[in-house]
Design a protein around this motif. Structure first.
Motif, PDB file in Angstrom:
ATOM      1  N   GLN A 253       0.298  -7.792  12.272  1.00  0.00           N
ATOM      2  CA  GLN A 253      -0.119  -6.686  11.618  1.00  0.00           C
ATOM      3  C   GLN A 253       0.400  -7.596  10.452  1.00  0.00           C
ATOM      4  O   GLN A 253       0.978  -8.018   9.574  1.00  0.00           O
ATOM      5  CB  GLN A 253       1.363  -6.145  11.470  1.00  0.00           C
ATOM      6  N   PHE A 283       6.181   0.181   8.696  1.00  0.00           N
ATOM      7  CA  PHE A 283       5.815  -0.977  10.825  1.00  0.00           C
ATOM      8  C   PHE A 283       7.318  -0.583  10.512  1.00  0.00           C
ATOM      9  O   PHE A 283       8.300  -0.453   9.636  1.00  0.00           O
ATOM     10  CB  PHE A 283       5.237  -2.484   9.710  1.00  0.00           C
ATOM     11  N   GLU A 295       5.702  -3.518  17.051  1.00  0.00           N
ATOM     12  CA  GLU A 295       5.224  -2.376  15.748  1.00  0.00           C
ATOM     13  C   GLU A 295       5.669  -1.669  16.460  1.00  0.00           C
ATOM     14  O   GLU A 295       3.980  -0.408  17.681  1.00  0.00           O
ATOM     15  CB  GLU A 295       4.330  -3.487  14.680  1.00  0.00           C
TER      16      GLU A 295
END
Length: 562
Positions: A253, A283, A295
């Protein structure tokens, strides 16, 4: 120990008995009734520090996002001190005097502060953005971690009023990109504080874009840049850290991180990580209890607001605003965007309840930054504070709906699931207009009322003394881990009094790239006695502590409950 005015007996619960010891008592508490009142006292504090964003006229994006601050007791005298994070000259900026630096102000009591930056050795001159506090080596002294545009800095507290920068030895200098919020947390409950560092974006002077809006030069936005990956450092227990971003499941991410908070949102006994991303999905890294994360922002309802919008997200705080035993989350946002109050429905699900709670009334037209879910009047219901101010310093020239400097807001919790904007009735502390960034909330004079410190861009900070008149009672709790990390970061506390129960957690890093609240504050309403305090320590151990009188500070030590 340095007592404040009106020092008296506090209480330590140990071995199942209530043992008296000298802490810091509410010498200034008065039984009155009235509204929330925050009084501007900055000019009387002795704080002379001013913030700079290092502006050169080129409108580099990093100028817009500095900076946060921390409130914490660095010298262990029972008084909460203040650490301000500063910017630095950017390319093309002329600096004729001493280099701007961060500043540590020691609390002398009675809202007087002394600049101890030089003797403490914490005057970092890097381009500062965020800060967090945590005792990473469990030696009983709070350490400082500062995020920068460039190498970050870890200051180890030596216990004699000084700090030593041990960044290189610890291995936590980071990537060199534009930093953001940071937090210490114990990812697997082993008793050592790990470190999560959010990043904003990758910035290069030579590729900096120039932008024009309605004929005026403006700062570019985050979509003009490449986002930078966040980093998770595992504490090795020997004063060093290892980058485990990939192993922990964080590396997939990449976001434009800003404010963050680490909290157990699903009440499963381990600490999760909330990261706000600017103009991108937020997130939520859910912890499996072993230090591996997934996530889950979209499925939890945290990645966007109820309209499916990815907001210009800024700062985030958590607290149980409706007293249902679940941690709720509040985030700030950009101009012409709503703030978001996420109500925790349990089972890992959050719901945007901003509209029906009126949590953002009065803030829509402004840019919102630091925030806090804080019980200002000790009625047992958490209120909201929002720090505001635009990042476009010339916005007044082309947009009549907003302004570069704005008033900060207080929204009082009405105890019926809604909030009331009472900023016009909150005293002179809410009258000045500033371009605020980070905000911190702590009891600076130990009178049982939570005070406010706000970092303002390009000028002096604001120190607001809580002089609210009320008959309500309170309790402040400091936790000390023995098997758990010594700061008890991640511990959950439930306080029961007069048939009501309030919860809170110990956090390291929160709001807009800031830190506060290592000592938990509970408003008790009319209750004069706490019947029971339940603690779930990091690592899972549970303890109960017995009856405690209201209106004092208590220290709870792991292993000494019933």
């Amino acid at each position: 120990m340095r007592p404040s005015a009106g020092a008296a007996a506090g209480a330590v619960v140990a071995g199942g008995l209530l043992t008296l010891c000298v802490l810091i008592a509410p010498g200034l508490w008065r039984a009155r009734s009235g509204p929330i009142e925050l009084c501007e006292v900055t000019r009387h504090t002795g704080i002379a520090w001013r913030h700079t964003d290092g502006a050169s006229g080129r409108r580099y994006i990093v100028e817009t996002v500095t900076a946060g601050l921390a409130t914490f007791d660095y010298d262990g005298d029972g008084l909460v001190d203040i650490y301000f994070v500063n910017g630095a000259p950017l390319r093309g900026t002329r600096c004729d005097g001493p280099a701007p630096r961060n500043a540590l102000y020691r609390n002398l009591g009675n809202f007087r502060f002394e600049d101890v930056t030089e003797q403490a050795g914490v005057g970092d001159t890097g381009y500062g953005l965020g800060v967090t506090v945590g005792d990473y080596d469990n030696d009983g002294r709070p350490d400082l971690y500062v995020t920068n545009f460039g190498p970050h800095v870890l200051y180890h507290n030596n216990g004699d009023g000084t700090f030593t920068a041990l960044t290189d030895r610890a291995g936590v200098a980071g990537s060199g990109d534009v930093g953001a919020g940071a937090c210490f947390l114990d990812i697997e409950g082993d008793g050592d504080l790990d470190l999560f560092v959010a990043y904003y974006l990758k910035f290069d002077y030579d590729t900096h874009p120039e932008r024009i809006e309605l004929g005026y030069p403006v700062y570019p936005g985050p979509l003009d840049f490449v986002p930078a990956p966040d980093i998770l450092f595992r504490n090795n227990g020997d004063g060093t850290f290892t980058d485990i971003t990939r192993q922990a499941g964080i590396d997939d991410q990449h976001g434009t991180g800003m404010g963050i908070v680490a909290a157990d949102y699903d009440d499963d006994g381990d600490t999760d990580i909330f990261v706000l991303n600017d103009v991108a999905a937020n997130f939520l890294f859910r912890n499996d209890g072993q230090g591996h994360f997934e996530e889950v922002g979209l499925e939890a309802g945290f990645s966007h607001n109820m309209e499916g919008r990815a907001l210009g997200s800024m700062g985030v705080d958590c607290g149980d605003y409706d007293n249902d035993g679940q941690l709720d989350f509040f985030q700030t946002s950009y101009q012409n965007e709503p703030v978001v109050l996420y109500r925790n429905l349990g089972h890992g699900v959050l719901e945007d309840v901003t509209g029906r709670t009126r949590a953002g009334n009065g803030s829509y037209n402004n840019v919102k930054w630091g925030c806090g879910l804080v019980d200002f009047d000790n009625d047992g219901w958490r209120d909201l504070f929002i720090a505001m101010g635009h990042l476009q310093d010339n916005v007044d020239l082309y947009d009549a709906t907003t302004s570069y400097e704005a008033r900060n807001l207080v929204l009082r919790n009405r105890a019926d699931g809604t909030f009331d904007n009472v900023s016009d009735r909150c005293g002179d502390g809410l009258r000045p207009k500033r371009s605020s960034r980070g905000a911190a909330f702590d009891d600076l004079d130990n009178d049982g009322r939570v005070d406010v410190v706000v970092l303002n861009s390009r000028r002096e900070p604001s120190v607001l003394r809580n002089t609210s008149a009320f008959r309500n009672h309170w309790l402040e709790i400091e936790l000390r881990g023995t098997r758990a990390n010594r700061d008890a970061v991640g511990a959950r506390v439930a306080v029961t009094a007069a048939g009501r129960t309030w919860i809170d957690e110990v956090h390291s890093g929160r709001g807009y790239q800031s830190h506060w609240g290592s000592r938990l504050h509970f408003g008790l309403g009319e209750a004069t006695q706490v019947d029971r305090i339940d603690v779930r320590w990091p690592g899972g151990a549970r303890e109960s502590f017995g009856r405690v009188a209201a209106d004092q500070q208590v220290l709870l030590i792991e292993g000494y409950g019933r």
